[in-house]
Write a protein that holds these residues in place. Structure first.
Motif, PDB file in Angstrom:
ATOM      1  N   GLU A  64       0.835  -1.199   0.000  1.00 31.55           N
ATOM      2  CA  GLU A  64       0.000   0.000   0.000  1.00 31.55           C
ATOM      3  C   GLU A  64       0.871   1.251   0.000  1.00 31.55           C
ATOM      4  O   GLU A  64       0.634   2.200  -0.756  1.00 31.55           O
ATOM      5  N   HIS A  67       2.464   1.432  -3.568  1.00 34.28           N
ATOM      6  CA  HIS A  67       1.631   1.632  -4.767  1.00 34.28           C
ATOM      7  C   HIS A  67       0.238   2.171  -4.502  1.00 34.28           C
ATOM      8  O   HIS A  67      -0.435   2.599  -5.426  1.00 34.28           O
ATOM      9  N   GLY A  68      -0.243   2.118  -3.253  1.00 35.84           N
ATOM     10  CA  GLY A  68      -1.658   2.426  -3.042  1.00 35.84           C
ATOM     11  C   GLY A  68      -1.949   3.787  -2.449  1.00 35.84           C
ATOM     12  O   GLY A  68      -3.061   4.309  -2.612  1.00 35.84           O
ATOM     13  N   ALA A  71      -2.961   7.373  -4.567  1.00 34.74           N
ATOM     14  CA  ALA A  71      -4.335   7.569  -5.050  1.00 34.74           C
ATOM     15  C   ALA A  71      -5.208   8.227  -3.983  1.00 34.74           C
ATOM     16  O   ALA A  71      -6.251   8.811  -4.307  1.00 34.74           O
ATOM     17  N   PHE A  72      -4.791   8.154  -2.719  1.00 34.06           N
ATOM     18  CA  PHE A  72      -5.538   8.816  -1.633  1.00 34.06           C
ATOM     19  C   PHE A  72      -4.981  10.220  -1.363  1.00 34.06           C
ATOM     20  O   PHE A  72      -5.373  10.883  -0.408  1.00 34.06           O
ATOM     21  N   LYS A  75       1.435  11.408  -0.245  1.00 33.81           N
ATOM     22  CA  LYS A  75       2.723  11.228  -0.931  1.00 33.81           C
ATOM     23  C   LYS A  75       3.730  10.667   0.046  1.00 33.81           C
ATOM     24  O   LYS A  75       3.814  11.111   1.182  1.00 33.81           O
ATOM     25  N   ASN A 394     -10.908   2.422  -2.253  1.00 33.57           N
ATOM     26  CA  ASN A 394     -10.234   2.023  -3.500  1.00 33.57           C
ATOM     27  C   ASN A 394     -10.063   0.514  -3.566  1.00 33.57           C
ATOM     28  O   ASN A 394      -9.018   0.004  -3.971  1.00 33.57           O
TER      29      ASN A 394
END
Ligand code: FAD
Ligand code: NAI
Length: 469
Positions: A64, A67-68, A71-72, A75, A394
């Protein structure tokens, strides 16, 4: 040699044995539990459920963070793996669990005897003590809960270095570049997910034409697609015929299960996960006349009695799914039976969870089983793509599928792929335990926004009236 008397001697301190010992002590029995490992908790706590879930959880966090999170809107800098610390988390988790069982034994006055037990006939157990010497225990009743062990194949001799079992796969010193899983069952997919998230290129070699063979067919197809998207490669209907081990890896020879041209696959690590066998080695069953069934399990009746009066058996060493909670429930049931109560396990309501991401969970009968049994059923299905909470997380891969009796609407089976479905399945096990209809679930208020709403929508869908699709 000393001799001690007990109401009950339990052999093995896995989830079956330790739970049985505690429940029997709660019911007033004088109990001893013999365990040959230096720590309590059996396969599950030491080299099974608990360490694997600690690594699954930790590797999910790494995945997460890598790579995950972007998207939230979160950074991160460069994400780095500290495998030693991750293994430390696993070891700490195991230690707190096994120490927890030792505390519970003390609290309930269960005597923990460290050594290898041998049944010496009804009412007698000989123990070769870990500390040296022997001890004989006299018992009104004996419960055997010696669990299971890895199945190996001659073509793949396990050395726990290059060719590993689940135990070796829980403790690899480095992330392998390539890993082959022989067996696309629960252990393969869970441990494969761990090492794939940490950077290994994982290939599954499965003898049958599908992964997770016992699961609902739709679930296993969908899960294969999802895992492929995550990068896992599959060679189905394939068998391993040979392995050459070298310093840096293994060259496997594989060929189609039905025969055909052979090919080779190179892997730094090969995990053999083709099932487990009931463990009865050194127990003295033959000498004491305890009968086995056709699959080498200890043969029992509906009350866990073996053919020898006063000797009972539970858990992985007897018939049924090799699951910790099944062993625990049998442990409680047999203790209650010995106390003159009506201990019972409902084998139609035992949930099963695969802790990949997304998770897989099921309880009750599959479509394939219902068809084979000639039972008419209705299907209600709801995808997580239409669930608000799953979108917010997600994590929209998967679905909930409820199978209900066509005539009575009683819930017969529930099969799910999706976020945290291993938790959602508890409601479905309760539904089956209580003999609920899909209408009962559909009429129950579920909090918004939660993943549980997907369960309710699937129940509404049994009657063709889901709101959100
Ligand atoms: P065990 O846990 O195997 O315990 C038996 C104990 O008996 C052992 O400690 C052994 O040392 C001892 N013993 C054996 N012979 C003797 C003797 N002669 N004298 C003294 N002691 C003896 N199940 C789940 O439900 N969920 C999971 O997530 C899950 N994950 C798993 C992951 C892995 C990698 C593995 C290998 C298994 C997993 N399982 C899981 C299965 C689960 O571990 C077993 O179903 C469960 O441990 C069975 O419990 P048991 O008490 O029957 O036997
Ligand atoms: P499994 O029975 O789940 O899967 C074994 C797989 O290997 C099957 O797909 C089978 O078809 C395949 N296979 C058998 N022989 C083969 C061969 N020669 N070559 C290639 N493939 C072959 O067994 P697994 O994964 O070893 O797990 C053992 C048990 O441990 C399970 O039955 C399960 O009950 C328990 N477990 C439960 C977990 C959970 O509840 N989350 C996690 C891990 C294990």
């Amino acid at each position: 040699m000393s001799e001690q008397n007990f109401d009950l001697v339990v052999i093995g301190a896995g989830p079956g044995g330790y739970v049985c010992a505690i429940r029997a002590a709660q019911l007033g029995m004088k109990v001893a539990c013999v365990e040959k490992r230096e720590t309590l908790g059996g396969t599950c706590l030491n080299v099974g459920c608990i360490p694997s879930k600690a690594l699954l959880q930790a590797s999910e966090k790494f995945e997460e963070a890598s790579h995950g999170l972007a998207a939230f809107g979160v950074k991160t800098g460069k994400v780095e793996l500290d495998l030693k610390a991750m293994m430390g988390h696993k070891d700490k988790t195991v230690k707190s669990n096994v120490d927890g069982v030792a505390y519970l034994f003390k609290k309930n006055k269960v005597e923990w005897i460290k050594g290898a037990a041998k049944v010496a006939g009804a009412g007698k157990v000989d123990v070769a003590l870990n500390a040296g010497g022997t001890q004989t225990l006299a018992a009104k009743n004996i419960v055997i809960a010696t669990g299971s062990d890895v199945v190996s194949i001659p073509a793949l001799p396990i050395d726990e270095k290059r060719i590993v079992s689940s135990t070796g796969a829980l403790a690899l010193p480095d992330v392998p570049k390539t890993m082959v899983l022989v067996g696309g069952g629960v252990i393969g997919l869970e441990m494969g997910s761990v090492w794939q998230r940490l950077g290994a290129k994982v290939t599954v070699v499965e003898f049958l034409d599908r992964i997770m063979p016992g699961m609902d067919g739709e679930v296993s197809k969908q899960m294969q697609r999802i895992l492929q998207k995550q990068g896992m490669a599959f060679k189905l209907s394939t068998k391993v015929t040979g392995a050459k081990v070298a310093a840096k890896g293994v060259t496997l020879t594989v060929e189609p299960a039905g025969g055909g041209a052979a090919e080779t696959i190179d892997a730094e690590i090969v995990l053999v996960a083709i099932g487990r066998r009931p463990f009865t080695d050194g127990l003295g069953l033959k000498e004491s006349g305890v009968a086995l069934d056709e699959k080498g399990r200890i043969a029992i009746d509906a009350h866990y009695r073996t053919n020898v009066p006063g000797i009972y058996a539970i858990g992985d060493v007897v018939v049924g799914p090799m699951l910790a909670h099944k062993a625990e429930d049998e442990g409680m049931a047999v203790a209650e039976i010995l106390a003159g109560q009506h201990g019972h396990v409902n084998y139609d309501a035992i949930p099963s969870v695969v802790y990949t991401w997304p998770e897989v969970a099921s309880v009750g009968r599959t479509e394939e089983q219902l068809k084979a049994d000639g039972v008419a059923y209705k299907i209600g299905k709801f995808p997580f793509t239409a669930n608000g909470r799953a979108r917010a997380q997600n994590s929209t891969d998967g679905f909930v599928k409820i199978l209900a009796d066509a005539a009575t609407d009683r819930v017969l089976g529930v099969h799910m792929v999706g976020p945290s479905v291993g938790e959602l399945v508890a409601e479905m096990a309760l539904a089956i335990e209580f003999g609920a209809s899909s209408e009962d679930i559909a009429r129950t208020c579920h909090a918004h926004p939660t993943l549980t709403e997907a369960v309710r929508e699937a129940a509404l869908a049994v009657d063709g009236r889901p709101i959100h699709i």
